[in-house]
Scaffold this motif. Structure first.
Motif, short mmCIF file in Angstrom:
data_model
loop_
_atom_site.label_atom_id
_atom_site.label_comp_id
_atom_site.label_asym_id
_atom_site.label_seq_id
_atom_site.Cartn_x
_atom_site.Cartn_y
_atom_site.Cartn_z
N GLU A 1 42.89 36.10 4.10
CA GLU A 1 41.76 35.18 4.24
C GLU A 1 42.11 33.95 5.09
O GLU A 1 41.38 33.65 6.06
CB GLU A 1 41.25 34.78 2.86
CG GLU A 1 40.59 35.93 2.11
CD GLU A 1 40.15 35.52 0.72
OE1 GLU A 1 40.31 34.33 0.37
OE2 GLU A 1 39.65 36.38 -0.01
N PRO A 2 43.18 33.21 4.80
CA PRO A 2 43.49 32.06 5.66
C PRO A 2 43.88 32.46 7.08
O PRO A 2 43.62 31.72 8.03
CB PRO A 2 44.67 31.37 4.94
CG PRO A 2 45.24 32.40 4.04
CD PRO A 2 44.10 33.28 3.65
N THR A 3 44.50 33.66 7.23
CA THR A 3 44.85 34.13 8.57
C THR A 3 43.59 34.35 9.41
O THR A 3 43.53 33.96 10.59
CB THR A 3 45.65 35.44 8.48
OG1 THR A 3 46.81 35.23 7.68
CG2 THR A 3 46.07 35.92 9.86
N ILE A 4 42.58 34.97 8.80
CA ILE A 4 41.31 35.18 9.50
C ILE A 4 40.67 33.84 9.86
O ILE A 4 40.17 33.66 10.99
CB ILE A 4 40.35 36.01 8.62
CG1 ILE A 4 40.89 37.44 8.45
CG2 ILE A 4 38.96 36.06 9.25
CD1 ILE A 4 40.08 38.28 7.50
N MET A 5 40.70 32.90 8.92
CA MET A 5 40.11 31.59 9.17
C MET A 5 40.83 30.86 10.31
O MET A 5 40.19 30.19 11.13
CB MET A 5 40.15 30.76 7.89
CG MET A 5 39.35 31.34 6.73
SD MET A 5 37.60 31.61 7.13
CE MET A 5 37.06 29.92 7.35
N VAL A 6 42.16 30.98 10.38
CA VAL A 6 42.92 30.32 11.45
C VAL A 6 42.54 30.90 12.81
O VAL A 6 42.28 30.16 13.78
CB VAL A 6 44.44 30.47 11.19
CG1 VAL A 6 45.23 30.06 12.44
CG2 VAL A 6 44.86 29.63 10.01
N PHE A 7 42.49 32.23 12.90
CA PHE A 7 42.12 32.86 14.17
C PHE A 7 40.69 32.50 14.57
O PHE A 7 40.41 32.26 15.76
CB PHE A 7 42.28 34.38 14.07
CG PHE A 7 43.68 34.86 14.31
CD1 PHE A 7 44.21 34.89 15.59
CD2 PHE A 7 44.49 35.28 13.26
CE1 PHE A 7 45.51 35.32 15.83
CE2 PHE A 7 45.78 35.71 13.47
CZ PHE A 7 46.30 35.74 14.77
N MET A 8 39.78 32.46 13.59
CA MET A 8 38.41 32.08 13.89
C MET A 8 38.34 30.64 14.37
O MET A 8 37.59 30.31 15.30
CB MET A 8 37.53 32.27 12.65
CG MET A 8 37.25 33.71 12.30
SD MET A 8 36.21 33.86 10.82
CE MET A 8 34.74 33.03 11.38
N ALA A 9 39.13 29.75 13.73
CA ALA A 9 39.13 28.34 14.13
C ALA A 9 39.68 28.18 15.55
O ALA A 9 39.14 27.40 16.36
CB ALA A 9 39.96 27.53 13.15
N ILE A 10 40.75 28.93 15.89
CA ILE A 10 41.33 28.85 17.23
C ILE A 10 40.33 29.33 18.28
O ILE A 10 40.12 28.67 19.31
CB ILE A 10 42.63 29.68 17.30
CG1 ILE A 10 43.71 29.03 16.44
CG2 ILE A 10 43.11 29.82 18.74
CD1 ILE A 10 44.97 29.86 16.33
N PHE A 11 39.67 30.45 17.99
CA PHE A 11 38.73 30.99 18.97
C PHE A 11 37.49 30.10 19.08
O PHE A 11 36.99 29.86 20.19
CB PHE A 11 38.33 32.41 18.57
CG PHE A 11 37.60 33.15 19.65
CD1 PHE A 11 38.30 33.69 20.73
CD2 PHE A 11 36.22 33.29 19.61
CE1 PHE A 11 37.64 34.35 21.74
CE2 PHE A 11 35.56 33.96 20.62
CZ PHE A 11 36.26 34.50 21.69
N ALA A 12 37.01 29.61 17.94
CA ALA A 12 35.85 28.71 17.98
C ALA A 12 36.19 27.43 18.74
O ALA A 12 35.38 26.91 19.53
CB ALA A 12 35.38 28.39 16.57
N GLY A 13 37.41 26.90 18.51
CA GLY A 13 37.83 25.71 19.24
C GLY A 13 37.93 25.96 20.73
O GLY A 13 37.54 25.10 21.54
N PHE A 14 38.42 27.15 21.11
CA PHE A 14 38.49 27.50 22.53
C PHE A 14 37.10 27.52 23.17
O PHE A 14 36.90 27.00 24.28
CB PHE A 14 39.16 28.86 22.67
CG PHE A 14 39.16 29.41 24.07
CD1 PHE A 14 40.04 28.93 25.02
CD2 PHE A 14 38.27 30.41 24.43
CE1 PHE A 14 40.05 29.43 26.32
CE2 PHE A 14 38.26 30.92 25.72
CZ PHE A 14 39.15 30.44 26.66
N ILE A 15 36.12 28.10 22.46
CA ILE A 15 34.76 28.16 22.99
C ILE A 15 34.15 26.77 23.11
O ILE A 15 33.55 26.40 24.13
CB ILE A 15 33.88 29.06 22.09
CG1 ILE A 15 34.35 30.52 22.16
CG2 ILE A 15 32.42 28.96 22.50
CD1 ILE A 15 33.61 31.46 21.24
N VAL A 16 34.31 25.96 22.06
CA VAL A 16 33.73 24.61 22.07
C VAL A 16 34.32 23.75 23.18
O VAL A 16 33.60 23.08 23.94
CB VAL A 16 33.93 23.94 20.69
CG1 VAL A 16 33.54 22.46 20.76
CG2 VAL A 16 33.11 24.66 19.63
#
Length: 403
Positions: free
Chosen positions: A374-389
């Motif tokens: 769960e935290p691994t998925i959240m970290v990857f999502m945060a990195i990708f979302a940050g890249f897009i933003v």
């Protein structure tokens, strides 16, 4: 039950045609003669393959929870002295599972006509596990059918509880992944192309991160049919290969050697071996017969293959514990405890204890892996979302200078 169509003469001499269900042709003739004294013709009704396929249930497997409840009811009723056929009818009238209800009604008729309980179950329901059939057959032969059903009730109850825990723990990660994929598709297909058009109208040099994001969006928009086709081909190819002998061995070894899933599959295989062997031995099967049945119900093909090799060695006179020590995939505790139980003459009891231990260990390993996932998925999502933003906001500063 088999269907037979017949022609007969009634007591007043009239010709009668009809269809009769019976266990075999002799039973059908006996039923017909109970109503009509002269049977002119009788033949089995042949069902076409198409109709037979359409009439089959989509899901052949029997619900483990319903199976556990049914076994518990059988154990109680048989201990009270009721006839097996009567028990089947009573349980069939109480159960809500349509597959089990039909199986019990049909089996009750077969048992009433002299068929064995195991043979009736095997004939009337394709989805029953081989462990269930063989345990019932062993209990029937040894005269301990009630004890066999009691053992099966505990076995399927434990299996159902473990499956429910795994399913419950996997719900949240799967939900998060689905949402992430949907959001990614919307951003790549709808949002990025719109922003690309705006940036193009305003002119100016775009940052490298923004150019990379636009390139990714264009790539997905242009080649998504090819990407989907490649994914489908890989999935179908894997499914076809996994049905071959080499494929079964390859994937079996892969699932046992993977970093996290390997440990889970090893623990699950140990729990499945110990609990199934314990249930079969308590029902009265010999060690070699119990091994043969257990090898057929193992989820991992490689473990089942190793067990079939052990069967040959045990039948040749080797000790079970010594044979299991040569299998690299079984945990050491399992092999040593099996050897101790074999030496002390308490093999079924030892396997029952070790099966409960590995069931708990497997459950803990799954929970621990999901808690880390769960935290691994959240970290990857945060990195990708940050890249897009960041990719979207960086050119906005340039837009303000150009406006």
């Amino acid at each position: 039950m088999t269907s037979y169509k017949y022609s007969a003469l009634s007591p007043d001499g009239a010709r009668v045609n009809g269809v009769m269900e019976a266990m075999d042709e002799y039973s059908a003739v006996a039923k017909i003669k109970a109503q009509y004294p002269v049977v002119l013709k009788i033949e089995e009704v042949k069902t076409s393959e198409t109709l037979s396929f359409l009439s089959q249930d989509i899901n052949k497997k029997v619900d483990p929870k319903a199976l556990s409840v049914m076994c518990s009811q059988f154990a109680i009723m048989l201990r009270s002295g009721l006839n097996v056929a009567v028990c089947m009818e009573m349980i069939a009238n109480q159960t809500e599972d349509k597959k089990i209800r039909k199986m019990l009604h049909d089996s009750a008729e077969d048992v009433a006509q002299g068929a064995s309980v195991a043979a009736s179950f095997e004939k009337n329901c394709e989805g029953l596990p081989i462990t269930f059939i063989e345990t019932v057959r062993a209990g029937e032969l040894s005269g301990t059918l009630d004890r066999s059903f009691e053992t099966l009730e505990a076995y399927y109850s434990r299996s159902y509880q473990l499956a429910q825990k795994i399913r419950s723990a996997m719900t949240y990660p799967i939900f998060v992944l689905i949402i992430a994929i949907v959001v990614l598709l919307v951003v790549m297909i709808k949002v990025i192309p719109t922003l690309t058009a705006v940036f193009g109208d305003l002119g100016g040099e775009l940052p490298a991160m923004t150019l990379a994001l636009i390139a990714m969006s264009n790539f997905f928009r242009r080649w998504w049919p090819l990407i989907v086709g490649i994914i489908l081909l890989l999935v179908i190819g894997s499914m076809v290969y996994s049905r071959t002998e080499k494929g079964k061995i390859f994937f079996g070894k892969l699932f046992l050697k993977m970093p996290v899933l390997g440990k889970i599959n090893t623990l699950n295989g140990a729990a499945q071996f110990a609990t199934t062997m314990s249930a079969l031995l308590q029902a009265g099967l010999s060690v070699s017969n119990a091994l043969e049945v257990t090898s057929k119900v193992m989820d991992n093909y490689v473990l089942g293959l190793e067990m079939r090799r052990i069967v040959e060695k045990v039948e040749a006179g080797h000790r079970l514990g010594d044979c299991m020590r040569k299998v690299e995939y079984f945990p050491q505790i399992l092999t040593e405890m099996t050897a101790i139980g074999e030496e002390t003459g308490e093999l079924e009891g030892t396997l029952d204890v070790i099966g409960a231990y590995y069931t708990n260990e497997s459950n803990y390993a799954v929970t621990d892996a999901i808690n880390k996932l769960e935290p691994t998925i959240m970290v990857f999502m945060a990195i990708f979302a940050g890249f897009i933003v960041i990719s979207i906001y960086l050119p906005m500063f340039t837009m303000y200078d150009l406006m």
